[in-house]
Design a protein around this motif. Structure first.
Motif, PDB file in Angstrom:
ATOM      1  N   ILE A   1      -1.705  16.887  15.766  1.00  0.00           N
ATOM      2  CA  ILE A   1      -2.144  17.229  17.122  1.00  0.00           C
ATOM      3  C   ILE A   1      -3.645  17.481  17.131  1.00  0.00           C
ATOM      4  O   ILE A   1      -4.378  16.966  17.974  1.00  0.00           O
ATOM      5  N   TYR A   2      -4.102  18.282  16.188  1.00  0.00           N
ATOM      6  CA  TYR A   2      -5.521  18.636  16.159  1.00  0.00           C
ATOM      7  C   TYR A   2      -6.389  17.413  15.887  1.00  0.00           C
ATOM      8  O   TYR A   2      -7.423  17.207  16.538  1.00  0.00           O
ATOM      9  N   ARG A   3      -5.969  16.592  14.939  1.00  0.00           N
ATOM     10  CA  ARG A   3      -6.752  15.387  14.623  1.00  0.00           C
ATOM     11  C   ARG A   3      -6.754  14.423  15.807  1.00  0.00           C
ATOM     12  O   ARG A   3      -7.776  13.784  16.094  1.00  0.00           O
ATOM     13  N   ASN A   4      -5.640  14.319  16.509  1.00  0.00           N
ATOM     14  CA  ASN A   4      -5.556  13.432  17.662  1.00  0.00           C
ATOM     15  C   ASN A   4      -6.496  13.891  18.780  1.00  0.00           C
ATOM     16  O   ASN A   4      -7.197  13.082  19.397  1.00  0.00           O
ATOM     17  N   GLU A   5      -6.508  15.206  19.035  1.00  0.00           N
ATOM     18  CA  GLU A   5      -7.404  15.737  20.068  1.00  0.00           C
ATOM     19  C   GLU A   5      -8.866  15.464  19.714  1.00  0.00           C
ATOM     20  O   GLU A   5      -9.668  15.080  20.573  1.00  0.00           O
ATOM     21  N   THR A   6      -9.202  15.649  18.440  1.00  0.00           N
ATOM     22  CA  THR A   6     -10.581  15.439  17.999  1.00  0.00           C
ATOM     23  C   THR A   6     -10.968  13.966  18.072  1.00  0.00           C
ATOM     24  O   THR A   6     -12.064  13.613  18.522  1.00  0.00           O
ATOM     25  N   THR A   7     -10.058  13.106  17.635  1.00  0.00           N
ATOM     26  CA  THR A   7     -10.320  11.669  17.667  1.00  0.00           C
ATOM     27  C   THR A   7     -10.523  11.181  19.097  1.00  0.00           C
ATOM     28  O   THR A   7     -11.418  10.375  19.377  1.00  0.00           O
ATOM     29  N   GLN A   8      -9.696  11.676  20.008  1.00  0.00           N
ATOM     30  CA  GLN A   8      -9.835  11.285  21.412  1.00  0.00           C
ATOM     31  C   GLN A   8     -11.162  11.760  21.992  1.00  0.00           C
ATOM     32  O   GLN A   8     -11.816  11.040  22.765  1.00  0.00           O
ATOM     33  N   LEU A   9     -11.565  12.965  21.630  1.00  0.00           N
ATOM     34  CA  LEU A   9     -12.830  13.505  22.124  1.00  0.00           C
ATOM     35  C   LEU A   9     -14.004  12.674  21.610  1.00  0.00           C
ATOM     36  O   LEU A   9     -14.930  12.354  22.362  1.00  0.00           O
ATOM     37  N   ALA A  10     -13.961  12.320  20.340  1.00  0.00           N
ATOM     38  CA  ALA A  10     -15.033  11.510  19.761  1.00  0.00           C
ATOM     39  C   ALA A  10     -15.064  10.122  20.398  1.00  0.00           C
ATOM     40  O   ALA A  10     -16.138   9.589  20.713  1.00  0.00           O
ATOM     41  N   ALA A  11     -13.897   9.534  20.608  1.00  0.00           N
ATOM     42  CA  ALA A  11     -13.824   8.205  21.216  1.00  0.00           C
ATOM     43  C   ALA A  11     -14.326   8.239  22.659  1.00  0.00           C
ATOM     44  O   ALA A  11     -14.919   7.265  23.148  1.00  0.00           O
ATOM     45  N   ALA A  12     -14.090   9.358  23.334  1.00  0.00           N
ATOM     46  CA  ALA A  12     -14.534   9.488  24.729  1.00  0.00           C
ATOM     47  C   ALA A  12     -16.048   9.389  24.837  1.00  0.00           C
ATOM     48  O   ALA A  12     -16.571   8.863  25.825  1.00  0.00           O
ATOM     49  N   ALA A  13     -16.765   9.877  23.839  1.00  0.00           N
ATOM     50  CA  ALA A  13     -18.227   9.817  23.869  1.00  0.00           C
ATOM     51  C   ALA A  13     -18.700   8.370  23.923  1.00  0.00           C
ATOM     52  O   ALA A  13     -19.573   8.012  24.720  1.00  0.00           O
ATOM     53  N   LYS A  14     -18.119   7.541  23.103  1.00  0.00           N
ATOM     54  CA  LYS A  14     -18.504   6.129  23.088  1.00  0.00           C
ATOM     55  C   LYS A  14     -18.135   5.460  24.400  1.00  0.00           C
ATOM     56  O   LYS A  14     -18.920   4.690  24.969  1.00  0.00           O
ATOM     57  N   GLY A  15     -16.926   5.748  24.895  1.00  0.00           N
ATOM     58  CA  GLY A  15     -16.492   5.155  26.147  1.00  0.00           C
ATOM     59  C   GLY A  15     -17.368   5.555  27.320  1.00  0.00           C
ATOM     60  O   GLY A  15     -17.746   4.713  28.149  1.00  0.00           O
ATOM     61  N   LEU A  16     -17.724   6.818  27.399  1.00  0.00           N
ATOM     62  CA  LEU A  16     -18.579   7.305  28.482  1.00  0.00           C
ATOM     63  C   LEU A  16     -19.986   6.725  28.377  1.00  0.00           C
ATOM     64  O   LEU A  16     -20.617   6.399  29.388  1.00  0.00           O
TER      65      LEU A  16
ATOM     66  N   VAL B   1     -27.198  10.915  31.358  1.00  0.00           N
ATOM     67  CA  VAL B   1     -26.989  12.341  31.637  1.00  0.00           C
ATOM     68  C   VAL B   1     -25.578  12.592  32.169  1.00  0.00           C
ATOM     69  O   VAL B   1     -24.924  13.576  31.797  1.00  0.00           O
ATOM     70  N   GLU B   2     -25.094  11.689  33.011  1.00  0.00           N
ATOM     71  CA  GLU B   2     -23.737  11.847  33.544  1.00  0.00           C
ATOM     72  C   GLU B   2     -22.700  11.717  32.441  1.00  0.00           C
ATOM     73  O   GLU B   2     -21.703  12.441  32.402  1.00  0.00           O
ATOM     74  N   ALA B   3     -22.929  10.798  31.510  1.00  0.00           N
ATOM     75  CA  ALA B   3     -22.016  10.644  30.374  1.00  0.00           C
ATOM     76  C   ALA B   3     -21.970  11.925  29.543  1.00  0.00           C
ATOM     77  O   ALA B   3     -20.896  12.370  29.125  1.00  0.00           O
ATOM     78  N   LEU B   4     -23.134  12.524  29.312  1.00  0.00           N
ATOM     79  CA  LEU B   4     -23.188  13.777  28.559  1.00  0.00           C
ATOM     80  C   LEU B   4     -22.450  14.878  29.287  1.00  0.00           C
ATOM     81  O   LEU B   4     -21.662  15.615  28.680  1.00  0.00           O
ATOM     82  N   ARG B   5     -22.680  14.992  30.596  1.00  0.00           N
ATOM     83  CA  ARG B   5     -22.022  16.043  31.367  1.00  0.00           C
ATOM     84  C   ARG B   5     -20.503  15.884  31.351  1.00  0.00           C
ATOM     85  O   ARG B   5     -19.761  16.845  31.122  1.00  0.00           O
ATOM     86  N   LEU B   6     -20.022  14.672  31.570  1.00  0.00           N
ATOM     87  CA  LEU B   6     -18.573  14.428  31.588  1.00  0.00           C
ATOM     88  C   LEU B   6     -17.952  14.702  30.228  1.00  0.00           C
ATOM     89  O   LEU B   6     -16.833  15.218  30.135  1.00  0.00           O
ATOM     90  N   TRP B   7     -18.685  14.351  29.155  1.00  0.00           N
ATOM     91  CA  TRP B   7     -18.145  14.597  27.826  1.00  0.00           C
ATOM     92  C   TRP B   7     -18.079  16.099  27.526  1.00  0.00           C
ATOM     93  O   TRP B   7     -17.126  16.567  26.912  1.00  0.00           O
ATOM     94  N   LEU B   8     -19.068  16.853  27.970  1.00  0.00           N
ATOM     95  CA  LEU B   8     -19.051  18.298  27.755  1.00  0.00           C
ATOM     96  C   LEU B   8     -17.883  18.947  28.493  1.00  0.00           C
ATOM     97  O   LEU B   8     -17.299  19.928  28.012  1.00  0.00           O
ATOM     98  N   VAL B   9     -17.524  18.403  29.658  1.00  0.00           N
ATOM     99  CA  VAL B   9     -16.329  18.893  30.371  1.00  0.00           C
ATOM    100  C   VAL B   9     -15.092  18.649  29.511  1.00  0.00           C
ATOM    101  O   VAL B   9     -14.217  19.525  29.396  1.00  0.00           O
ATOM    102  N   GLN B  10     -15.010  17.493  28.887  1.00  0.00           N
ATOM    103  CA  GLN B  10     -13.874  17.212  27.999  1.00  0.00           C
ATOM    104  C   GLN B  10     -13.904  18.114  26.770  1.00  0.00           C
ATOM    105  O   GLN B  10     -12.849  18.515  26.257  1.00  0.00           O
ATOM    106  N   PHE B  11     -15.106  18.438  26.300  1.00  0.00           N
ATOM    107  CA  PHE B  11     -15.218  19.359  25.161  1.00  0.00           C
ATOM    108  C   PHE B  11     -14.650  20.732  25.521  1.00  0.00           C
ATOM    109  O   PHE B  11     -13.990  21.374  24.696  1.00  0.00           O
ATOM    110  N   VAL B  12     -14.892  21.180  26.748  1.00  0.00           N
ATOM    111  CA  VAL B  12     -14.334  22.458  27.207  1.00  0.00           C
ATOM    112  C   VAL B  12     -12.805  22.424  27.121  1.00  0.00           C
ATOM    113  O   VAL B  12     -12.175  23.365  26.635  1.00  0.00           O
ATOM    114  N   ASP B  13     -12.200  21.325  27.576  1.00  0.00           N
ATOM    115  CA  ASP B  13     -10.741  21.197  27.495  1.00  0.00           C
ATOM    116  C   ASP B  13     -10.269  21.192  26.043  1.00  0.00           C
ATOM    117  O   ASP B  13      -9.209  21.732  25.711  1.00  0.00           O
TER     118      ASP B  13
END
Length: 206
Positions: free
Chosen positions: A81-96, A103-115
């Protein structure tokens, strides 16, 4: 001739069936794996270490044998579970980065980091119960997250839209810091407001 025709018909049907489901079991297995992780994430966050695997399988709507085929032990499930959450978060950075202005990509990714922080906090009890500890798990995760935030920050800085005089990791520390005190719904909202403040500060310091 009739028997031969029937036999050929059977072979034809068998050939069709042999082509059909080759990928289906794998797709079903992957769906079950993801469903079990999503269910377990919620149950662990709600019940902590008192949650049992039978309950997780029941809520997910699969048999306990299916759970054990994917996750032979409780620790395997928690780590996955933990590795999956981390992998998804890292992949989201590239996608965004590929689909949004810097700047919008950074902001949206930081929102996902909060989650992500909320999920980690909710599972803190079961994470700390892992046999062998969490040092290796956290080290692997940190490497992915640092790479992700550096990608987004470097991209935004390169455009001249923001200026950052600190380590990008300090942005994440600022957001995660409040989680050690409280990580409820109010903290999530406050953290998202802090993201806007941080972004505004980086723009103002150009």
């Amino acid at each position: 001739m009739e028997g031969s025709s029937a036999y050929q018909g059977d072979l034809s049907e068998m050939a069709k069936k042999s082509d059909e489901p080759v990928r289906k079991p794998r797709a079903d297995a992957e769906r079950n794996r993801l469903l079990l992780m999503e269910t377990a994430k919620t149950v662990f966050a709600d019940k902590g270490s008192s949650a049992n695997l039978e309950e997780i399988a029941r809520i997910a709507g699969v048999g306990i044998g299916t759970l054990y085929r994917h996750f032979p032990t409780r620790d395997a499930l928690v780590s996955a579970i933990y590795r999956n959450e981390t992998t998804q978060l890292a992949a989201a950075a590239k996608g965004l980065a590929e689909t949004h202005p810097p700047v919008e990509a950074l902001r949206l990714w930081l929102v996902q980091f909060v989650d992500y922080v909320v999920t980690k906090h909710g599972m803190s009890e079961v994470l700390e119960s892992l046999v062998g500890g969490t040092s290796e798990l956290y080290a692997d995760s940190a490497s992915l997250i640092i790479g992700a935030v550096n990608l987004l920050v470097d991209r935004a800085v390169a455009t001249g839209e923001i200026h950052l005089a600190m380590d990008p990791l300090d942005i994440l520390r600022a957001l995660a810091g409040g989680a050690s005190i409280s990580c409820g719904p109010a903290w999530r909202d406050a953290a998202r407001q802090l993201i806007d403040i941080l972004i505004a500060g980086m723009k103002a310091s150009r």
